[in-house]
Write an enzyme that holds these catalytic residues in place. Sequence first.
Site, PDB file in Angstrom:
ATOM      1  N   SER A  96      28.240  37.005  41.638  1.00 66.98           N
ATOM      2  CA  SER A  96      28.134  37.775  42.874  1.00 66.98           C
ATOM      3  C   SER A  96      27.773  39.206  42.536  1.00 66.98           C
ATOM      4  O   SER A  96      28.180  39.729  41.488  1.00 66.98           O
ATOM      5  CB  SER A  96      29.454  37.756  43.644  1.00 66.98           C
ATOM      6  OG  SER A  96      29.396  38.640  44.760  1.00 66.98           O
ATOM      7  N   TYR A 110      38.647  39.363  43.533  1.00 72.04           N
ATOM      8  CA  TYR A 110      37.451  38.525  43.591  1.00 72.04           C
ATOM      9  C   TYR A 110      36.344  39.120  42.720  1.00 72.04           C
ATOM     10  O   TYR A 110      35.684  38.406  41.947  1.00 72.04           O
ATOM     11  CB  TYR A 110      36.971  38.393  45.036  1.00 72.04           C
ATOM     12  CG  TYR A 110      35.698  37.599  45.185  1.00 72.04           C
ATOM     13  CD1 TYR A 110      35.708  36.217  45.045  1.00 72.04           C
ATOM     14  CD2 TYR A 110      34.489  38.236  45.455  1.00 72.04           C
ATOM     15  CE1 TYR A 110      34.531  35.475  45.172  1.00 72.04           C
ATOM     16  CE2 TYR A 110      33.315  37.511  45.591  1.00 72.04           C
ATOM     17  CZ  TYR A 110      33.343  36.130  45.451  1.00 72.04           C
ATOM     18  OH  TYR A 110      32.179  35.419  45.572  1.00 72.04           O
TER      19      TYR A 110
END
Length: 201
Positions: A96, A110
């Site tokens: 990501s 995250y």
Amino acid sequence: MRDLEAEGVHAASFKADQADPTAVEDLVKAVAARFGRLDILVNSAGLLVSGLVDDPESPAALFDRQFAVNVGGVAAAVRSAVKFLGEGGRIISIGSVVGRRTHCRGLADYSATKAAIAAHTCSWARDLGPKGITVNIVQPGPIDTDMNPADGDSAVTQRARARLGRFGTPEEIAVAVAFLASPSAAFITGATLDVDGGWKT
């Protein structure tokens, strides 16, 4: 699955808990046994848990599971897969853009999981290069999925950060993965491919 088989594709589905290293190892073994070989590993399972580090109500158990799925599960899959992958093998992980820098509060854990996979990718590429196995990571930006819908609470902010001004599609990620898995990418390893619409950090 039936659609694939209707096209003449030899396909099968398998199920495992990505947070359980033993289950992941058994999954990889089952796939290799079913097809007689393993050529490509794509690490795409992921979990997103948000929360502020100073929030006493943050669910610690969910954060732990996020690390188990996003980092431990990927590492377990790679360690298992390299026993079956040979020359020309491919390992591709889905990371990501927030693994590089977060764009809002509450994403620290995250982001850390995705940063860990990016670091693993560089090191695994060095480890596995002598075996002719490439290791790369695709880092999506805002993609319209159940986890991050284009009509979600932060959609306006995410669109503003993407220079193309829109969410991407899962198909646009799939094309990048397919390229890295193809013979055309035989000399690409340890690379990060951002598919993010020009995400502004």
